[in-house]
Design a protein around this motif. Structure first.
Motif, PDB file in Angstrom:
ATOM      1  N   SER A  31       0.852  -1.186   0.000  1.00 58.21           N
ATOM      2  CA  SER A  31       0.000   0.000   0.000  1.00 58.21           C
ATOM      3  C   SER A  31       0.889   1.237   0.000  1.00 58.21           C
ATOM      4  N   SER A  32       0.304   2.363  -0.336  1.00 60.39           N
ATOM      5  CA  SER A  32       1.091   3.604  -0.358  1.00 60.39           C
ATOM      6  C   SER A  32       1.648   3.882   1.032  1.00 60.39           C
ATOM      7  N   SER A  44       0.877  10.250   1.036  1.00 59.03           N
ATOM      8  CA  SER A  44       0.254  11.148   0.068  1.00 59.03           C
ATOM      9  C   SER A  44       1.184  11.385  -1.119  1.00 59.03           C
ATOM     10  N   GLN A  45       2.426  11.604  -0.803  1.00 61.00           N
ATOM     11  CA  GLN A  45       3.397  11.840  -1.861  1.00 61.00           C
ATOM     12  C   GLN A  45       3.618  10.588  -2.709  1.00 61.00           C
ATOM     13  N   VAL A  46       3.660   9.461  -2.067  1.00 57.70           N
ATOM     14  CA  VAL A  46       3.829   8.204  -2.796  1.00 57.70           C
ATOM     15  C   VAL A  46       2.675   8.028  -3.785  1.00 57.70           C
ATOM     16  N   ARG A  47       1.454   8.268  -3.324  1.00 57.73           N
ATOM     17  CA  ARG A  47       0.314   8.118  -4.226  1.00 57.73           C
ATOM     18  C   ARG A  47       0.407   9.092  -5.391  1.00 57.73           C
ATOM     19  N   GLY A  57      -2.343   1.480  -9.487  1.00 58.54           N
ATOM     20  CA  GLY A  57      -2.909   0.983  -8.246  1.00 58.54           C
ATOM     21  C   GLY A  57      -4.328   0.478  -8.410  1.00 58.54           C
ATOM     22  N   GLN A  58      -4.818  -0.068  -7.328  1.00 64.01           N
ATOM     23  CA  GLN A  58      -6.191  -0.567  -7.332  1.00 64.01           C
ATOM     24  C   GLN A  58      -6.807  -0.188  -5.991  1.00 64.01           C
ATOM     25  N   GLN A  59      -7.929   0.540  -6.049  1.00 62.69           N
ATOM     26  CA  GLN A  59      -8.528   0.970  -4.796  1.00 62.69           C
ATOM     27  C   GLN A  59      -8.857  -0.210  -3.892  1.00 62.69           C
ATOM     28  N   LYS A  66       5.394  -6.150  -8.351  1.00 61.79           N
ATOM     29  CA  LYS A  66       6.066  -6.455  -9.621  1.00 61.79           C
ATOM     30  C   LYS A  66       5.699  -5.481 -10.726  1.00 61.79           C
ATOM     31  N   THR A  67       4.415  -5.147 -10.802  1.00 62.72           N
ATOM     32  CA  THR A  67       3.968  -4.199 -11.824  1.00 62.72           C
ATOM     33  C   THR A  67       4.656  -2.857 -11.649  1.00 62.72           C
ATOM     34  N   LEU A  68       4.694  -2.417 -10.402  1.00 57.10           N
ATOM     35  CA  LEU A  68       5.310  -1.138 -10.077  1.00 57.10           C
ATOM     36  C   LEU A  68       6.786  -1.149 -10.460  1.00 57.10           C
ATOM     37  N   TYR A  69       7.450  -2.213 -10.052  1.00 59.30           N
ATOM     38  CA  TYR A  69       8.887  -2.334 -10.314  1.00 59.30           C
ATOM     39  C   TYR A  69       9.152  -2.307 -11.820  1.00 59.30           C
ATOM     40  N   ALA A  70       8.360  -3.050 -12.554  1.00 58.94           N
ATOM     41  CA  ALA A  70       8.558  -3.128 -14.002  1.00 58.94           C
ATOM     42  C   ALA A  70       8.298  -1.782 -14.661  1.00 58.94           C
TER      43      ALA A  70
END
Lengths: 219, 219
Positions: A31-32, A44-47, A57-59, A66-70
């Motif tokens: 999570s953020s 907040s900044q991360v989001r 992201g997904q609410q 993995k998605t983020l890293y890629a």
DNA sequence: TAGATTGTTAATCGATTAACAATC
DNA sequence: TAGATTGTTAATCGATTAACAATC
């Protein structure tokens, strides 16, 4: 493909590094709030930063590690297969060549160039080059700088020589058509036209520490 | 003694580095315009930053290079005589111990600690320790980490071990009462209470370069 | 559905810039 | 004095934050 602000770009390498740790620990989602704790920023900044990259992201769930890293890897060019040549078989030059700093970011070191004779050997099978006791990555040799013309890589020049040699080697780098310079020396270099320069300024961060110790604290 | 903004503090080490170059070249005075060219900022910003340090300039003349250098050094704690212990006789640990990165900033390395047996010798007179071929500064020895208790320096711990060893060594550093950590590893550490941590994030700057090569350019 | 967590917005905050009066 | 260059200001610009509606 939205344009990222300078501030966001400068933080992406940090997310990249922290996400790798999560991957290594087998974490699938984050999570953020959690990620903020790891990188040392506010949730907040991360989001905000991640939203700038797209709809990742997904609410109610968070982000897939993995998605983020890629996505970050691709945005930063970690998948572009850049090759690097290290200028200077100094302790620092050999240390970065052997460290995971480059390989983890998708950059392959193809050669280390020396300006003074150094101790070179090989070991293992397939054989690896060992320079002054430092084991270099596969397919990375150590050559005198006069052999530069024979080396094909022209992506990144890692400048790790002694300060006195910087002007001379910088000219050599520019003349041979390198696209970018990662400058690990204490000198401040300026890029031009087609030559991109990033000054690593390693020692500068030490002074943020001495400042903190000297007077109150820092963050 | 005015309070400096975070933005100004983060730029001071850069001025410090560039002013040293001027000193080495025998330059006595510099204008905000010239200095701006060296550090890669606007003249307006340079004046703003230096004005925050006090009344150091002189209208119609510029700044005295030495005065400026001395003032910044003192603000950043470069004259405080901090001592450092390097944790990890890795190529990177030995490289920074031997490099001018610390000594130029007034930090003296008193010991390098290893977690695995390493090759140690001495040479010269007065004798200097040579570890894995790297010549260390005067009075800097190499010892097994188990000897940490016998070493007196408790200012700065330079963390330069392999990633796997970070948690263990970080605990050791905290337990032994060090005031600050200069973290050269790829892991992101958080300080607490009395332990100040600065993450050097060396590899992060490489990604600003790959980003620049990957897409348009960077500054 | 209820709970969790995102993406986005408006408000705030801080940093940068350009211009120029002060002054050496 | 004339020329150069600082220190400072007001205006602009960009980044961060806190709050919450959207939604999985």
């Amino acid at each position: 493909m939205s344009q990222l602000s300078r501030a966001v770009i400068s933080r992406l390498p940090r997310y990249y590094r922290c996400l790798r740790i999560l991957i290594n620990n087998g974490v699938l989602r984050v999570s953020s709030e959690e990620l903020a704790g790891l990188v040392g920023l506010s949730a907040s900044q991360v989001r905000g930063d991640l939203a700038a990259l797209g709809d990742l992201g997904q609410q109610g769930y968070g982000y897939s590690v993995k998605t983020l890293y890629a996505e970050i890897a691709s945005r930063l060019g970690a998948g572009d297969g850049f090759e690097a040549v290290v200028f200077g078989a100094t302790p620092m030059g050999l240390a970065v060549a052997a460290s995971p700093a480059l390989s983890r970011r998708g950059v392959r070191v193809t050669a280390v160039l020396h300006t003074k004779p150094v101790d070179i050997a090989t070991c293992g099978d397939p054989p690896k080059t060992v320079c002054c006791g430092v084991v270099l990555p596969d397919c990375c040799g150590v050559y005198p700088i006069t052999e530069l013309g024979k080396i094909k890589s022209r992506d990144i020049a890692v400048l790790a020589c002694d300060d006195e040699e910087v002007p001379e080697l910088y000219r050599l780098i520019a003349d041979h058509g390198f696209a970018g310079v990662w400058n690990l020396t204490e000198l401040e270099l300026r890029g031009f036209a087609k030559l991109l320069v990033v000054n690593a300024r390693v020692g500068d961060s030490l002074m943020l520490l001495t400042y903190g110790l000297h007077s109150g604290d820092w963050e």
